[in-house]
Write an enzyme that holds these catalytic residues in place. Structure first.
Site, PDB file in Angstrom:
ATOM      1  N   LYS A 277       0.797  -1.135  -0.039  1.00 19.52           N
ATOM      2  CA  LYS A 277       0.120  -0.081  -0.062  1.00 19.52           C
ATOM      3  C   LYS A 277       0.962   1.263   0.009  1.00 19.52           C
ATOM      4  O   LYS A 277       1.637   1.226   1.104  1.00 19.52           O
ATOM      5  CB  LYS A 277      -0.832   0.004   1.110  1.00 19.52           C
ATOM      6  CG  LYS A 277      -1.719   1.247   1.200  1.00 19.52           C
ATOM      7  CD  LYS A 277      -2.637   1.163   2.392  1.00 19.52           C
ATOM      8  CE  LYS A 277      -3.740   2.467   2.391  1.00 19.52           C
ATOM      9  NZ  LYS A 277      -4.806   2.340   3.471  1.00 19.52           N
TER      10      LYS A 277
ATOM     11  N   LYS B  16      -1.917  -1.571  -3.932  1.00 25.17           N
ATOM     12  CA  LYS B  16      -2.889  -0.349  -4.021  1.00 25.17           C
ATOM     13  C   LYS B  16      -1.969   0.761  -3.886  1.00 25.17           C
ATOM     14  O   LYS B  16      -0.995   0.821  -3.104  1.00 25.17           O
ATOM     15  CB  LYS B  16      -3.614  -0.587  -2.533  1.00 25.17           C
ATOM     16  CG  LYS B  16      -4.597   0.760  -2.380  1.00 25.17           C
ATOM     17  CD  LYS B  16      -5.322   0.599  -1.002  1.00 25.17           C
ATOM     18  CE  LYS B  16      -5.936   2.014  -0.775  1.00 25.17           C
ATOM     19  NZ  LYS B  16      -6.545   2.060   0.585  1.00 25.17           N
TER      20      LYS B  16
HETATM   21  C1  PBG Z   1      -7.436   3.557   5.578  1.00 18.27           C
HETATM   22  C2  PBG Z   1      -7.514   3.547   3.900  1.00 18.27           C
HETATM   23  C3  PBG Z   1      -7.414   4.271   2.898  1.00 18.27           C
HETATM   24  C4  PBG Z   1      -7.912   3.578   1.682  1.00 18.27           C
HETATM   25  C5  PBG Z   1      -8.396   2.662   1.965  1.00 18.27           C
HETATM   26  N1  PBG Z   1      -8.219   2.415   3.290  1.00 18.27           N
HETATM   27  C6  PBG Z   1      -6.936   5.850   2.804  1.00 18.27           C
HETATM   28  C7  PBG Z   1      -5.669   5.873   3.442  1.00 18.27           C
HETATM   29  O1  PBG Z   1      -4.801   5.044   3.621  1.00 18.27           O
HETATM   30  O2  PBG Z   1      -5.266   7.051   3.595  1.00 18.27           O
HETATM   31  C8  PBG Z   1      -7.899   4.562   0.476  1.00 18.27           C
HETATM   32  C9  PBG Z   1      -9.155   4.024  -0.482  1.00 18.27           C
HETATM   33  C10 PBG Z   1      -9.406   4.856  -1.825  1.00 18.27           C
HETATM   34  O3  PBG Z   1      -8.726   5.875  -1.907  1.00 18.27           O
HETATM   35  O4  PBG Z   1     -10.225   4.422  -2.833  1.00 18.27           O
HETATM   36  N2  PBG Z   1      -6.219   3.222   5.767  1.00 18.27           N
END
Ligand code: PBG
Length: 341
Positions: free
Chosen positions: A212, A265
């Site tokens: 991520k 992601k």
């Molecule tokens: C929370 C989380 C996020 C997303 C999914 N879980 C935001 C972040 O990490 O700031 C992003 C999902 C999206 O942008 O569609 N940790």
């Protein structure tokens, strides 16, 4: 001697004019031929549809930054999932919000929280629906970070693990089929696996947000989930977008700790990472087609600068072609409808 000379040496003893012997266009001649020879196929059963659940009842409020998505109370989430089910969607990913935030994000493991309520309602109404929950603290903490924050503002890894494990356990207790930790703390997959197994939830799967990245493509989501960090950013725990080898390391660590599914992601700007993880690991690979990717398509389509259906299916197919087995996408319902046409 050219290949041609060899193949037609007797032809009047003269060299034929060049013509293509390889004609890839033969298989592009009709829609049926193109479909027959497609290397990648999209199917609604590979989509995971994110839902934003909130406390309360009778709520279905449009999310401004994510056109077509809603804040849903439990029974509205059920209605949404039922409609999606009819269109062929078999899995949802739940994000929640608490009544009240605190520094530790305790709302994340409130047994009466919006996510826990929605999980129960969804599994009662649609027992075969795969209900996956996002496990993180950022929507539940006052500071908006994904973990515990100490006095000097740094995010404390090990103290966070316990809270994440508690959150995962409460989701499993509510009936979740799968939990998806998105916090990026080290060791959280192992901690969650251990906590689940200790409570008899050995069949609850873990889909790890393994690679991520700290990404600007999460902007619309943070508005939707009300989880923007109140100071600093997430770069001390989410990955730097310059790195690919590091993604493989994260993916391997999560697999060793017990992740059943490995996620990359965002998706669109990270197709090479998806391909690398697919190549290197033997777990199903999920890709998260995130909020900023979705919002770009919607904004462009609204201006008439691209054909929405065509660009959406092209993007989703590209993510699958890169190697994603599963795709988490806000486009899930519309894409499922388009694929059926
Ligand atoms: C929370 C989380 C996020 C997303 C999914 N879980 C935001 C972040 O990490 O700031 C992003 C999902 C999206 O942008 O569609 N940790």
């Amino acid at each position: 001697m050219t290949e041609q000379d060899e193949e037609y040496p007797e032809l009047h003893g003269r060299i034929l004019p060049m013509f293509p012997e390889q004609r890839p266009r033969r298989l592009r001649r009709s829609e049926a031929l193109r479909a027959l020879t497609a290397e990648t196929r999209l199917h609604p059963q590979q989509f995971i549809y994110p839902l934003f659940v909130v406390p309360g009842s009778g709520l279905r409020e449009p999310i401004a930054s994510l056109p077509g998505q809603f804040h849903l109370s439990a029974e509205s989430a059920v209605a949404e999932a039922q409609a999606a089910w009819k269109e062929g969607i078999r899995a949802v990913l739940l994000f929640g919000e608490p009544e009240e935030k605190d520094p530790l994000g305790r709302g994340a493991f409130d047994p009466a929280g919006a996510v826990q309520e929605a999980v129960g309602a969804l599994k009662r109404a649609l027992p075969d629906l795969i209900v996956i929950t996002d496990v993180c603290l950022c929507a539940y903490t006052t500071h908006g970070h994904c973990g515990v924050v100490d006095e000097d503002g740094s995010i404390v890894n090990d103290a966070t693990l316990e809270l994440l494990a508690e959150t995962a356990r409460s989701h499993a207790e509510a009936g979740a089929d799968m939990v998806a930790p998105s916090d990026m703390m080290d060791g959280r997959v192992g901690a969650i696996r251990e906590a689940l197994d200790a409570e008899g939830h050995q069949d609850v799967a873990i889909m790890a947000y393994s690679a991520k990245y700290a990404s600007a493509f999460y902007g619309p989501f943070r508005e939707a989930a009300n989880c923007a960090p109140q100071f600093g950013d997430r770069r001390s725990y989410q990955m730097a977008y310059a790195n690919r080898r590091e993604a493989l390391r994260e993916a391997r660590l999560d697999a060793e700790e017990g992740a059943d599914i490995i996620m990359v992601k965002p998706a669109l700007a990270y197709l090479d990472v998806i391909a690398a993880v697919r190549e290197e690991l033997d777990r199903p690979v999920a890709a998260y087609n995130v909020s900023g990717e979705y919002a770009m398509v919607k904004a462009t389509a609204a201006r008439g600068w691209a054909e929405e259906r065509a660009v959406t299916l092209e993007i989703l197919t590209s993510i699958a072609r890169a190697g994603a087995d599963l795709i988490i996408t806000y486009h899930a319902r519309e894409a499922a409808r388009w694929l059926k046409e």
